[in-house]
Design a protein around this motif. Structure first.
Motif, PDB file in Angstrom:
ATOM      1  N   MET A  56       0.956  -1.102  -0.060  1.00 13.71           N
ATOM      2  CA  MET A  56       0.054   0.030  -0.207  1.00 13.71           C
ATOM      3  C   MET A  56       0.906   1.442  -0.039  1.00 13.71           C
ATOM      4  O   MET A  56       1.801   1.390   1.035  1.00 13.71           O
ATOM      5  N   ARG A  57       0.851   2.210  -0.767  1.00 18.00           N
ATOM      6  CA  ARG A  57       1.419   3.316  -0.893  1.00 18.00           C
ATOM      7  C   ARG A  57       0.407   4.589  -0.693  1.00 18.00           C
ATOM      8  O   ARG A  57      -0.647   4.770  -1.175  1.00 18.00           O
ATOM      9  N   LYS A  58       1.000   5.234   0.217  1.00 13.89           N
ATOM     10  CA  LYS A  58       0.136   6.639   0.792  1.00 13.89           C
ATOM     11  C   LYS A  58       0.386   7.615  -0.290  1.00 13.89           C
ATOM     12  O   LYS A  58       1.712   7.875  -1.008  1.00 13.89           O
ATOM     13  N   LEU A  59      -0.513   8.508  -0.759  1.00 16.72           N
ATOM     14  CA  LEU A  59      -0.375   9.433  -1.604  1.00 16.72           C
ATOM     15  C   LEU A  59       0.103  10.532  -0.846  1.00 16.72           C
ATOM     16  O   LEU A  59      -0.403  11.310   0.145  1.00 16.72           O
ATOM     17  N   ASN A  60       1.356  11.198  -1.540  1.00 18.96           N
ATOM     18  CA  ASN A  60       2.127  12.484  -0.823  1.00 18.96           C
ATOM     19  C   ASN A  60       1.622  13.582  -1.994  1.00 18.96           C
ATOM     20  O   ASN A  60       2.087  13.896  -2.828  1.00 18.96           O
ATOM     21  N   ARG A  61       0.660  14.398  -0.967  1.00 16.58           N
ATOM     22  CA  ARG A  61       0.204  15.490  -1.679  1.00 16.58           C
ATOM     23  C   ARG A  61       1.384  16.698  -1.861  1.00 16.58           C
ATOM     24  O   ARG A  61       0.955  17.564  -2.649  1.00 16.58           O
ATOM     25  N   ALA A  62       2.137  16.602  -1.268  1.00 19.33           N
ATOM     26  CA  ALA A  62       3.247  17.554  -1.366  1.00 19.33           C
ATOM     27  C   ALA A  62       3.866  17.701  -3.014  1.00 19.33           C
ATOM     28  O   ALA A  62       4.285  18.561  -3.270  1.00 19.33           O
ATOM     29  N   ILE A  63       3.923  16.422  -3.392  1.00 15.28           N
ATOM     30  CA  ILE A  63       4.431  16.541  -4.875  1.00 15.28           C
ATOM     31  C   ILE A  63       3.341  17.101  -5.658  1.00 15.28           C
ATOM     32  O   ILE A  63       3.977  17.959  -6.521  1.00 15.28           O
ATOM     33  N   GLY A  64       2.255  16.954  -5.603  1.00 19.37           N
ATOM     34  CA  GLY A  64       1.267  17.767  -6.614  1.00 19.37           C
ATOM     35  C   GLY A  64       1.196  19.077  -6.209  1.00 19.37           C
ATOM     36  O   GLY A  64       1.250  20.132  -7.124  1.00 19.37           O
ATOM     37  N   GLU A  65       1.370  19.564  -4.913  1.00 18.23           N
ATOM     38  CA  GLU A  65       1.497  21.093  -4.424  1.00 18.23           C
ATOM     39  C   GLU A  65       2.842  21.754  -4.922  1.00 18.23           C
ATOM     40  O   GLU A  65       2.706  22.704  -5.449  1.00 18.23           O
ATOM     41  N   SER A  66       4.119  21.079  -4.932  1.00 16.47           N
ATOM     42  CA  SER A  66       5.003  21.498  -5.710  1.00 16.47           C
ATOM     43  C   SER A  66       5.013  21.664  -7.105  1.00 16.47           C
ATOM     44  O   SER A  66       5.323  22.888  -7.538  1.00 16.47           O
ATOM     45  N   LEU A  67       4.238  20.893  -7.839  1.00 20.13           N
ATOM     46  CA  LEU A  67       4.040  21.005  -9.355  1.00 20.13           C
ATOM     47  C   LEU A  67       2.773  22.258  -9.654  1.00 20.13           C
ATOM     48  O   LEU A  67       3.330  22.951 -10.371  1.00 20.13           O
ATOM     49  N   LYS A  68       2.035  22.417  -8.472  1.00 14.56           N
ATOM     50  CA  LYS A  68       1.314  23.838  -8.747  1.00 14.56           C
ATOM     51  C   LYS A  68       2.064  24.779  -8.510  1.00 14.56           C
ATOM     52  O   LYS A  68       1.979  25.977  -9.469  1.00 14.56           O
ATOM     53  N   LEU A  69       3.093  25.226  -7.596  1.00 16.78           N
ATOM     54  CA  LEU A  69       3.752  26.028  -7.395  1.00 16.78           C
ATOM     55  C   LEU A  69       4.672  26.284  -8.744  1.00 16.78           C
ATOM     56  O   LEU A  69       4.857  27.366  -9.363  1.00 16.78           O
ATOM     57  N   LEU A  70       5.288  25.185  -9.321  1.00 19.81           N
ATOM     58  CA  LEU A  70       6.187  25.217 -10.471  1.00 19.81           C
ATOM     59  C   LEU A  70       5.261  26.005 -11.530  1.00 19.81           C
ATOM     60  O   LEU A  70       5.728  26.784 -12.406  1.00 19.81           O
ATOM     61  N   TYR A  71       3.894  25.554 -11.788  1.00 20.09           N
ATOM     62  CA  TYR A  71       3.188  26.252 -12.886  1.00 20.09           C
ATOM     63  C   TYR A  71       2.371  27.560 -12.584  1.00 20.09           C
ATOM     64  O   TYR A  71       1.751  27.880 -13.409  1.00 20.09           O
ATOM     65  N   ASN A  72       2.836  28.196 -11.216  1.00 22.53           N
ATOM     66  CA  ASN A  72       2.351  29.192 -10.820  1.00 22.53           C
ATOM     67  C   ASN A  72       0.831  29.172 -11.051  1.00 22.53           C
ATOM     68  O   ASN A  72      -0.100  30.119 -11.316  1.00 22.53           O
ATOM     69  N   TYR A  73       0.193  28.079 -10.655  1.00 23.58           N
ATOM     70  CA  TYR A  73      -1.346  27.793 -10.608  1.00 23.58           C
ATOM     71  C   TYR A  73      -2.098  27.875 -11.742  1.00 23.58           C
ATOM     72  O   TYR A  73      -3.185  27.897 -11.820  1.00 23.58           O
ATOM     73  N   ARG A  85      -3.315  19.741 -26.666  1.00 23.78           N
ATOM     74  CA  ARG A  85      -2.009  19.403 -26.249  1.00 23.78           C
ATOM     75  C   ARG A  85      -1.510  20.296 -24.987  1.00 23.78           C
ATOM     76  O   ARG A  85      -2.293  21.132 -24.430  1.00 23.78           O
ATOM     77  N   ILE A  86      -0.775  19.359 -24.186  1.00 19.56           N
ATOM     78  CA  ILE A  86      -0.173  20.128 -23.135  1.00 19.56           C
ATOM     79  C   ILE A  86       0.473  21.270 -23.632  1.00 19.56           C
ATOM     80  O   ILE A  86       1.590  21.282 -24.343  1.00 19.56           O
ATOM     81  N   MET A  87       0.162  22.604 -23.184  1.00 24.54           N
ATOM     82  CA  MET A  87       0.772  23.857 -23.703  1.00 24.54           C
ATOM     83  C   MET A  87       1.873  24.282 -22.817  1.00 24.54           C
ATOM     84  O   MET A  87       2.895  25.071 -23.463  1.00 24.54           O
ATOM     85  N   VAL A  88       1.741  24.030 -21.397  1.00 23.19           N
ATOM     86  CA  VAL A  88       2.754  24.661 -20.771  1.00 23.19           C
ATOM     87  C   VAL A  88       3.120  23.270 -19.829  1.00 23.19           C
ATOM     88  O   VAL A  88       2.707  22.663 -19.252  1.00 23.19           O
ATOM     89  N   ASN A  89       4.661  23.106 -20.310  1.00 25.11           N
ATOM     90  CA  ASN A  89       5.204  21.954 -19.678  1.00 25.11           C
ATOM     91  C   ASN A  89       6.463  22.045 -19.235  1.00 25.11           C
ATOM     92  O   ASN A  89       7.499  22.608 -19.923  1.00 25.11           O
ATOM     93  N   GLN A  90       7.126  21.763 -17.907  1.00 25.51           N
ATOM     94  CA  GLN A  90       8.379  21.899 -17.445  1.00 25.51           C
ATOM     95  C   GLN A  90       8.735  20.667 -16.674  1.00 25.51           C
ATOM     96  O   GLN A  90       9.771  20.747 -16.101  1.00 25.51           O
ATOM     97  N   HIS A  91       7.930  19.672 -16.704  1.00 26.00           N
ATOM     98  CA  HIS A  91       8.424  18.513 -15.948  1.00 26.00           C
ATOM     99  C   HIS A  91       8.088  17.159 -16.676  1.00 26.00           C
ATOM    100  O   HIS A  91       8.455  16.129 -16.247  1.00 26.00           O
ATOM    101  N   LEU A  92       7.244  17.161 -17.715  1.00 22.45           N
ATOM    102  CA  LEU A  92       6.822  15.783 -18.450  1.00 22.45           C
ATOM    103  C   LEU A  92       8.039  15.406 -19.286  1.00 22.45           C
ATOM    104  O   LEU A  92       8.571  16.024 -19.953  1.00 22.45           O
TER     105      LEU A  92
END
Length: 96
Positions: A1-18, A89-96
């Motif tokens: 069982m793996r627990k969802l680490n919400r900090a990863i998604g929150e960091s991505l939100k910051l990366l993309y400036n919401y 299309r993904i128009m804004v991409n800095q991590h994929l």
């Protein structure tokens, strides 16, 4: 069982400036708040993959559409393909 680490998604939100990676908009900025969502390309409940490369940051409108229409994500092209032929299309991409 793996627990969802919400900090990863929150960091991505910051990366993309919401901003949505599809439409490029920060739909909530006008209201002085930050509302954007993290979508798992391979559903977390099945894959247990919470890594950044399995997440896109999208506005609530695109998130709802993706869950309802269930498009195929073509990773090599960074594009969502819908059953009716629409492609987004993904128009804004800095991590994929």
């Amino acid at each position: 069982m793996r627990k969802l680490n919400r900090a990863i998604g929150e960091s991505l939100k910051l990366l993309y400036n919401y901003r949505c990676q599809i439409c490029g908009e920060n739909i909530s900025a006008r209201y002085g708040v930050n509302i954007v969502e993290s979508h798992h390309l391979d559903p977390f409940v099945k894959s247990l993959n919470n890594n950044p490369e399995n997440q896109v940051i999208i506005c609530p409108n695109h998130h709802r559409i993706i869950h309802r229409a269930r498009p195929v994500f073509v990773r090599r092209k960074l594009i969502f393909v819908y059953n009716n032929g629409v492609e987004e299309r993904i128009m804004v991409n800095q991590h994929l």
